[in-house]
Design an enzyme around this catalytic site. Structure first.
Site, short mmCIF file in Angstrom:
data_model
loop_
_atom_site.label_atom_id
_atom_site.label_comp_id
_atom_site.label_asym_id
_atom_site.label_seq_id
_atom_site.Cartn_x
_atom_site.Cartn_y
_atom_site.Cartn_z
N CYS A 1 0.87 -1.28 0.06
CA CYS A 1 0.04 -0.01 0.08
C CYS A 1 0.97 1.22 0.09
CB CYS A 1 -0.95 -0.11 1.23
SG CYS A 1 -1.77 1.49 1.27
N CYS B 1 -0.35 4.18 2.11
CA CYS B 1 -0.10 3.87 3.50
C CYS B 1 1.30 4.30 4.00
CB CYS B 1 -0.47 2.69 4.06
SG CYS B 1 -1.97 1.97 3.40
N ASP B 2 2.10 3.60 3.14
CA ASP B 2 3.33 3.41 3.64
C ASP B 2 4.63 4.49 2.88
OD1 ASP B 2 2.33 1.55 5.31
OD2 ASP B 2 2.99 -0.15 3.94
#
Lengths: 323, 109
Positions: free
Chosen positions: A134, A137-138
């Site tokens: 992701c 997200c990261d």
């Protein structure tokens, strides 16, 4: 705990939420078990530019929030929980979560699909320590770092483009010499000055589990059979998705890849059980097709319930005419 | 935070509150831009209540404390680390449901 329901919907992406919206407007007071994580793949995206009606796009999580509020507005009950077991051998069907057991006359399955992984032992060890599925997200953790993105489809191109906001260099590793991504995404990625490509290459290993953090990947050229190590700080895996049907094996007809087989609309091999969204769609897998199939599942479920003996009489017909 | 049992860890209190703590400590690495972190939040809050006195539960904002996130090679959130006697004894990456996290904690108690 035992509760008897008319319709239970499992999954809270665009398919499940649309099924809830339509079932609620048919006065079926659906119970939607959202799953963990909730909201489906749109929760992991940024701008969605192909959802009709939003000329300038809409953020994925915002779209889900809106769909959810819209489903709740008409009486959908949304509960937190992850289904642990289905029993579809007889009606009413049984759905169990970690802390509740439900019975339902009709069941709509919209459990979606999860990111497929490479299947390397090092990948498991380094998940969250440089391996990710992701980017939104990261990506933050990779400011001025070098990143590899594995895959050649739309998700891979989207991840690669998004990661250029953070990374100094993004290398797309793809097993073929041609991308599967849509033309518009390909053009953006191929033209980007900080995205490079390793064609005909597969990831053999991720370094370095002993250090507890990603330091590089080993890629093998499928034509020359030569392996080499690329020095990267992160690996984003975007090689497609696997339908979330583990709990349904042996209970519903699945295709060879695990997708639920539907026919004549959203019907599955078990009467009263319907499927919508990516869990039954190996072909289109779009937010809008998921939502469309969610609508189909809700209408099919409503008609199924109407045809059953002791069906809750007359429910929904007045409401439906308003829609 | 919904539960007053949930502590806030920072680079300044990490050594005393987590590393040197007498009880196991569950640390939730999060950031406010992280959607999945928001989903996990209520689950972590309820663990703080359920394990009150047995496991210390707290959150660490990776934006405000990048050195702590770096020290444990955190490159994705949400990530939960369980510390026991100053060592990381378990890691959960991504959103997980309460029942699974309870199993993980019970294993170490």
């Amino acid at each position: 705990m035992k509760q008897s329901e008319e319709v239970i919907i499992v999954g809270s992406g665009p398919a499940g939420l649309t099924a809830a919206l339509y079932s609620a407007r048919a006065n079926l007071s659906p119970l939607l078990i959202e799953g963990v994580p909730a909201g489906g793949q749109l929760m992991l995206t940024t701008m969605v530019e192909n959802w009709p009606g939003y000329r300038d796009g809409i953020m994925g999580p915002e779209l889900i929030d809106t769909l959810r509020a819209q489903a709740e507005r008409f009486g959908s009950r949304i509960v937190n929980g992850q289904v642990q077991r289905f029993d579809l051998s007889e009606t009413p069907y049984i759905v169990e979560t970690s802390d509740a057991r439900y019975e339902t006359r009709a069941l709509i399955i919209s459990t979606g699909a999860s990111a497929r992984l490479l299947g390397l032992p090092s990948e498991q060890v380094l998940m969250g320590h440089g391996v990710s599925t992701c980017a939104t997200c990261d990506g933050y953790f990779f400011k001025e770092k070098r990143i590899a993105v594995v895959g050649g489809g739309d998700s891979a191109m989207e991840e690669a483009l998004f990661l250029t906001k953070f990374a100094s260099q993004v290398t797309v590793v793809h097993r073929r010499d041609i991308l599967r991504a849509s033309k518009i995404m390909q053009d953006k990625a191929l033209a980007h000055p900080r995205i490079t490509f390793e064609w005909n290459s597969i990831v053999e290993d991720i370094r370095d589990p002993d250090k507890g953090v990603v330091t590089g990947i080993v890629v093998r050229d499928t034509k020359t059979k030569v392996s080499k190590e690329l020095s990267v700080d992160g690996v984003f895996v975007a090689i497609g998705h696997t339908p979330n049907t583990e709990l349904l094996t042996g209970q519903l007809d699945l295709d060879s890849h695990g997708y639920i087989q539907t026919n004549t609309g959203a019907r599955t091999s078990q009467s009263g059980v319907f499927a919508c969204g990516d869990v039954q769609d190996p072909v289109y897998r779009q937010a809008v097709t998921a939502a469309g199939s969610g609508c189909m599942a809700a209408i099919d479920a409503e008609r199924y319930l109407e045809g059953l003996p002791q069906a809750a009489a007359g429910k929904g017909s007045e409401i439906r005419s308003a829609g | 935070m919904a539960s007053d049992k949930v502590q806030t860890f920072t680079k300044d209190n990490f050594e005393t509150s987590v590393i040197q703590a007498g009880t196991p400590v569950l640390v939730d690495f999060w950031a406010d831009w992280c959607g999945p972190c928001k989903q996990l939040g209520p689950t972590v809050d309820s663990l703080a209540t359920d394990y009150d006195g047995r496991v210390t539960v707290g959150k660490l904002n990776v934006d405000e404390n990048p050195e702590v996130a770096g020290r444990f090679s955190i490159r994705g959130i949400p990530t939960l680390l369980l510390f026991k006697d100053g060592e990381v004894v378990d890691t959960v990456v991504g959103v997980a449901e309460g029942a699974k996290l309870k199993q993980m904690l019970d294993k170490h108690l």
